[in-house]
Design an enzyme around this catalytic site. Sequence first.
Site, PDB file in Angstrom:
ATOM      1  CD  GLU A   1       2.162  41.918  14.694  1.00  0.00           C
ATOM      2  OE1 GLU A   1       3.039  42.670  14.801  1.00  0.00           O
ATOM      3  OE2 GLU A   1       2.361  40.713  15.643  1.00  0.00           O
TER       4      GLU A   1
ATOM      5  CE  LYS B   1      -1.006  55.094  23.632  1.00  0.00           C
ATOM      6  NZ  LYS B   1      -0.616  54.662  24.821  1.00  0.00           N
TER       7      LYS B   1
ATOM      8  CD  GLU C   1      -1.235  37.184  22.727  1.00  0.00           C
ATOM      9  OE1 GLU C   1      -2.320  38.039  22.797  1.00  0.00           O
ATOM     10  OE2 GLU C   1      -0.462  37.169  21.863  1.00  0.00           O
TER      11      GLU C   1
ATOM     12  CB  CYS D   1       2.305  39.244  18.996  1.00  0.00           C
ATOM     13  SG  CYS D   1       3.431  39.904  17.931  1.00  0.00           S
TER      14      CYS D   1
END
Length: 508
Positions: free
Chosen positions: A277, A202, A411, A311
């Site tokens: 992750e 996906k 973040e 990331c």
Amino acid sequence: MLQRIHTREIGEVEMSELKAATPAILTRGSLGHLIDGKWREPASGERIDTMNPATGEVLTTLARGNADDVDRAVRSARSAFEGPWSRFTPHQRQALLNKAHDLVEEHYDELALLESLDVGVPLSRARNSKGNILRTILFFASQTMNCAGQTLPNSIGGNYTTLTLKAPVGVVGGIIPWNGPLISQWWILGGALATGCTVVMKPAEDASLTTLRTAELLLEAGLPEGVVNVVTGLGSEAGAALAEHPDVDRIAFTGSTDTGRNIIRASAGNMKRLQLELGGKSPDIVFADADLDRAVPGAAMGVFANSGQVCFAGTRVFVERKIQNEFVSRIVDFGRTLKVGDPLDPDTDLGPLISQKQLDRVSGYVSVGDEQGADLVLGGRRMLGDVANGYFIEPTIFNNVSNDMTIAREEIFGPVVSIIPFDTADEALTLANDTQYGLGGAVWSRDIGTVNTMMHGIKSGTVWVNCYGIIDPSIGFGGYKHSGYGWKGGPQHVDGFLFQKSVYINGD
Ligand code: ADP
């Protein structure tokens, strides 16, 4: 207008030729799911637009997947797992991955162009990733032989032989983000195909095209129908249905920490194995004895690469106070040299952000940094002019940030550097570890003692020394704390796609 050139004509070509091409997948009008080796219309009949973030124009429309589409794909993956794929020997799986490698190599320019149009990554950067992607596929091809159990000594007495066997976990749901699908899909496809699992991917709704095209290439390589399926659509619909599906054995997920939590909850029903992750707020620590000719561009690109949409970006740059002024002036000068603009232009260093939503989010953090008293020393504005319709933002640097400001804690996923001064190594380490995340981290120093203390002390899955952001598939990476769990890369990664079984044989 882009001149239309059929995919097959895109081989190893010059940038100027390539940027004038249109990958064939974009000339088909609209795209379906790829299930059981065939393009399928969405069960609901609904579609979503996918945009070029550099122009804001619609590239094509994707199928909007729902639970029915996911169920169809999972049933296809299950029947391939129990059927033809289970009869593939490790050698055959290796040959297939090698063939996939060759096809990806042959079609690499087309894939790079597609990624650039879909994600906004500079085409030159996408092309430069070729070696990394091909090495990753080859690594997983080599791992088909690494699915062995062991014969172990026992203390039972008598005539017992004891051993362990390994078996593929079954159907894997792969959920990936939009910031680099061309590579991130291989961390799932590679492990699954090496071990004999089947997959339902996906991809992110903002960037699904290279995942669909790669699945087509895998069919061309000879992968049996149903081994790799792709369901496109929204995370809250197709993604959530995949994470909940009772016949999916494992989820491999890359994305935000909040979505990771949703996936943990959704997977509880059938005890899915998980590899997650998630987000990061990685520290990049520059000591006064560092080689600044390397540390300045290294730390800058540790954040600015891919417009900060990485990331493990080293967004908290801790700088020893003695060199703070020099470092800041040099990193600002470096930031000014970066060309932000059309991803298809060979001179472009930074492309746009992925979407208006992401642009609003990053701009919001820039305002918060300002309000909380950090010194904005570079950038911070949306870029208008030639690129007015794309989601461009200037490379941005805040100086004199404190580690408790919002821009140092959350973040941002944009090209925003926070420079935080420190006086001692102990202080640097305490601040570096004062975060909920633990994905990456780096130290720049010529002193082996300092390096040693930092490499042991930073609580992150990866620590880079005098470099930033290098990932090798045979080593891999993973996260501490809220950055997730389950290793990506190396033999450990492959083991995550396998169940272990112990066998006791009574020889009497
Ligand atoms: P971002 O906020 O950066 O887009 P997400 O974690 O939301 O990151 O997205 C990463 C991937 O997870 C995408 O493919 C997205 O569609 C998917 N996703 C989002 N929400 C869910 C959910 N509730 N369940 C499963 N997948 C989801």
